[in-house]
Design a protein around this motif. Structure first.
Motif, PDB file in Angstrom:
ATOM      1  N   MET A   1       0.836  -1.168   0.000  1.00  0.00           N
ATOM      2  CA  MET A   1       0.000   0.000   0.000  1.00  0.00           C
ATOM      3  C   MET A   1       0.887   1.239   0.000  1.00  0.00           C
ATOM      4  O   MET A   1       1.908   1.295   0.661  1.00  0.00           O
ATOM      5  N   THR A   2       0.484   2.257  -0.742  1.00  0.00           N
ATOM      6  CA  THR A   2       1.227   3.506  -0.825  1.00  0.00           C
ATOM      7  C   THR A   2       1.169   4.214   0.519  1.00  0.00           C
ATOM      8  O   THR A   2       0.107   4.335   1.119  1.00  0.00           O
ATOM      9  N   THR A   3       2.308   4.714   0.973  1.00  0.00           N
ATOM     10  CA  THR A   3       2.344   5.386   2.273  1.00  0.00           C
ATOM     11  C   THR A   3       2.226   6.892   2.134  1.00  0.00           C
ATOM     12  O   THR A   3       1.876   7.568   3.085  1.00  0.00           O
ATOM     13  N   THR A   4       2.550   7.440   0.977  1.00  0.00           N
ATOM     14  CA  THR A   4       2.367   8.865   0.747  1.00  0.00           C
ATOM     15  C   THR A   4       1.219   9.054  -0.220  1.00  0.00           C
ATOM     16  O   THR A   4       1.039   8.291  -1.159  1.00  0.00           O
ATOM     17  N   ALA A   5       0.435  10.076   0.028  1.00  0.00           N
ATOM     18  CA  ALA A   5      -0.736  10.327  -0.804  1.00  0.00           C
ATOM     19  C   ALA A   5      -0.378  11.287  -1.931  1.00  0.00           C
ATOM     20  O   ALA A   5      -0.045  12.439  -1.683  1.00  0.00           O
ATOM     21  N   PRO A   6      -0.428  10.810  -3.173  1.00  0.00           N
ATOM     22  CA  PRO A   6      -0.148  11.708  -4.295  1.00  0.00           C
ATOM     23  C   PRO A   6      -1.329  12.660  -4.498  1.00  0.00           C
ATOM     24  O   PRO A   6      -2.438  12.397  -4.054  1.00  0.00           O
ATOM     25  N   THR A   7      -1.053  13.757  -5.145  1.00  0.00           N
ATOM     26  CA  THR A   7      -2.126  14.661  -5.516  1.00  0.00           C
ATOM     27  C   THR A   7      -3.004  13.957  -6.540  1.00  0.00           C
ATOM     28  O   THR A   7      -2.500  13.283  -7.435  1.00  0.00           O
ATOM     29  N   THR A   8      -4.300  14.121  -6.379  1.00  0.00           N
ATOM     30  CA  THR A   8      -5.220  13.529  -7.359  1.00  0.00           C
ATOM     31  C   THR A   8      -5.126  14.321  -8.653  1.00  0.00           C
ATOM     32  O   THR A   8      -5.276  15.540  -8.664  1.00  0.00           O
ATOM     33  N   ASN A   9      -4.854  13.597  -9.721  1.00  0.00           N
ATOM     34  CA  ASN A   9      -4.809  14.217 -11.044  1.00  0.00           C
ATOM     35  C   ASN A   9      -5.201  13.159 -12.073  1.00  0.00           C
ATOM     36  O   ASN A   9      -5.487  12.009 -11.713  1.00  0.00           O
ATOM     37  N   GLY A  10      -5.222  13.537 -13.321  1.00  0.00           N
ATOM     38  CA  GLY A  10      -5.641  12.626 -14.372  1.00  0.00           C
ATOM     39  C   GLY A  10      -4.829  11.347 -14.430  1.00  0.00           C
ATOM     40  O   GLY A  10      -5.372  10.266 -14.664  1.00  0.00           O
ATOM     41  N   ARG A  11      -3.545  11.432 -14.189  1.00  0.00           N
ATOM     42  CA  ARG A  11      -2.703  10.235 -14.245  1.00  0.00           C
ATOM     43  C   ARG A  11      -3.038   9.269 -13.120  1.00  0.00           C
ATOM     44  O   ARG A  11      -3.153   8.062 -13.343  1.00  0.00           O
ATOM     45  N   VAL A  12      -3.207   9.780 -11.914  1.00  0.00           N
ATOM     46  CA  VAL A  12      -3.540   8.927 -10.772  1.00  0.00           C
ATOM     47  C   VAL A  12      -4.884   8.234 -11.009  1.00  0.00           C
ATOM     48  O   VAL A  12      -5.030   7.034 -10.773  1.00  0.00           O
ATOM     49  N   ILE A  13      -5.847   9.003 -11.495  1.00  0.00           N
ATOM     50  CA  ILE A  13      -7.171   8.438 -11.772  1.00  0.00           C
ATOM     51  C   ILE A  13      -7.071   7.397 -12.879  1.00  0.00           C
ATOM     52  O   ILE A  13      -7.662   6.317 -12.790  1.00  0.00           O
ATOM     53  N   ALA A  14      -6.321   7.695 -13.929  1.00  0.00           N
ATOM     54  CA  ALA A  14      -6.179   6.761 -15.049  1.00  0.00           C
ATOM     55  C   ALA A  14      -5.488   5.469 -14.611  1.00  0.00           C
ATOM     56  O   ALA A  14      -5.900   4.376 -15.019  1.00  0.00           O
ATOM     57  N   LEU A  15      -4.463   5.585 -13.785  1.00  0.00           N
ATOM     58  CA  LEU A  15      -3.779   4.383 -13.317  1.00  0.00           C
ATOM     59  C   LEU A  15      -4.721   3.485 -12.518  1.00  0.00           C
ATOM     60  O   LEU A  15      -4.717   2.259 -12.685  1.00  0.00           O
ATOM     61  N   ALA A  16      -5.524   4.082 -11.661  1.00  0.00           N
ATOM     62  CA  ALA A  16      -6.498   3.297 -10.894  1.00  0.00           C
ATOM     63  C   ALA A  16      -7.522   2.657 -11.829  1.00  0.00           C
ATOM     64  O   ALA A  16      -7.840   1.466 -11.698  1.00  0.00           O
ATOM     65  N   HIS A  17      -8.007   3.429 -12.775  1.00  0.00           N
ATOM     66  CA  HIS A  17      -9.000   2.910 -13.725  1.00  0.00           C
ATOM     67  C   HIS A  17      -8.435   1.739 -14.523  1.00  0.00           C
ATOM     68  O   HIS A  17      -9.063   0.678 -14.611  1.00  0.00           O
ATOM     69  N   TYR A  18      -7.274   1.930 -15.111  1.00  0.00           N
ATOM     70  CA  TYR A  18      -6.739   0.885 -15.983  1.00  0.00           C
ATOM     71  C   TYR A  18      -6.286  -0.350 -15.214  1.00  0.00           C
ATOM     72  O   TYR A  18      -6.361  -1.460 -15.741  1.00  0.00           O
ATOM     73  N   SER A  19      -5.856  -0.176 -13.983  1.00  0.00           N
ATOM     74  CA  SER A  19      -5.495  -1.343 -13.176  1.00  0.00           C
ATOM     75  C   SER A  19      -6.740  -2.177 -12.873  1.00  0.00           C
ATOM     76  O   SER A  19      -6.738  -3.402 -13.027  1.00  0.00           O
ATOM     77  N   ALA A  20      -7.801  -1.506 -12.443  1.00  0.00           N
ATOM     78  CA  ALA A  20      -9.046  -2.223 -12.150  1.00  0.00           C
ATOM     79  C   ALA A  20      -9.664  -2.792 -13.431  1.00  0.00           C
ATOM     80  O   ALA A  20     -10.175  -3.915 -13.435  1.00  0.00           O
ATOM     81  N   ARG A  21      -9.572  -2.046 -14.511  1.00  0.00           N
ATOM     82  CA  ARG A  21     -10.131  -2.539 -15.781  1.00  0.00           C
ATOM     83  C   ARG A  21      -9.385  -3.778 -16.262  1.00  0.00           C
ATOM     84  O   ARG A  21      -9.994  -4.707 -16.809  1.00  0.00           O
ATOM     85  N   ALA A  22      -8.077  -3.830 -16.051  1.00  0.00           N
ATOM     86  CA  ALA A  22      -7.309  -5.022 -16.442  1.00  0.00           C
ATOM     87  C   ALA A  22      -7.808  -6.248 -15.681  1.00  0.00           C
ATOM     88  O   ALA A  22      -7.922  -7.339 -16.257  1.00  0.00           O
TER      89      ALA A  22
END
Length: 148
Positions: A1-22
């Motif tokens: 699990m990530t210990t630092t919280a990145p800023t929410t942006n298009g890349r973070v959202i896309a990575l979550a989307h594509y990981s779950a979509r895979a």
């Protein structure tokens, strides 16, 4: 699990989307279905007993931001393979067949297994905030799409 919280942006959202979509596509592939077919089946199932073909097309275009002819092609393919059928009394309306419902139920159940692991231990308040933010981003992006 990530210990630092990145800023929410298009890349973070896309990575979550594509990981779950895979993960989802792995389930769908095992059952001979595509992501687009699953979106159409879900829309048809949630519409109730039957749905107008044009309403289904519109719903899926809104979900996938896909070309109308591509969505109609997916619907035609699902109809040809017996996962959707036209109503005998009104050919402009479609319903999910028993086979289509079985596919939807099976893939939904399998998806729920990994989804529960993905969302495990995330506090409800964090999920609520994420839901509000993502809904707002979707609304704004949809508004931008209509500006053209």
């Amino acid at each position: 699990m990530t210990t630092t919280a990145p800023t929410t942006n298009g890349r973070v959202i896309a990575l979550a989307h594509y990981s779950a979509r895979a993960l989802l596509e792995g389930v769908l592939t095992r059952h001979g279905a595509t992501f687009e077919q699953s979106v159409v089946l879900r829309a048809a199932v949630t519409a109730g007993d039957s749905v107008g073909r044009d309403a289904l097309v519109s719903d899926v275009i809104g979900s996938l931001k896909a070309d109308e002819s591509a969505v109609r092609g997916v619907i035609d393919g699902l109809t040809a393979t017996g996962l959707l059928e036209r109503l005998p009394a009104d050919a402009s309306r479609l319903r999910v067949t028993e086979t289509g419902r079985d596919l939807y139920d099976t893939t939904t159940a399998e998806t729920a297994e990994f989804s529960s692991r993905l969302y495990a231990d995330i506090p409800a308040e964090d999920l609520a905030v994420a839901g509000r933010v993502l809904t707002l981003l979707t609304e704004r992006a949809n508004a931008e799409l209509t500006r053209d």
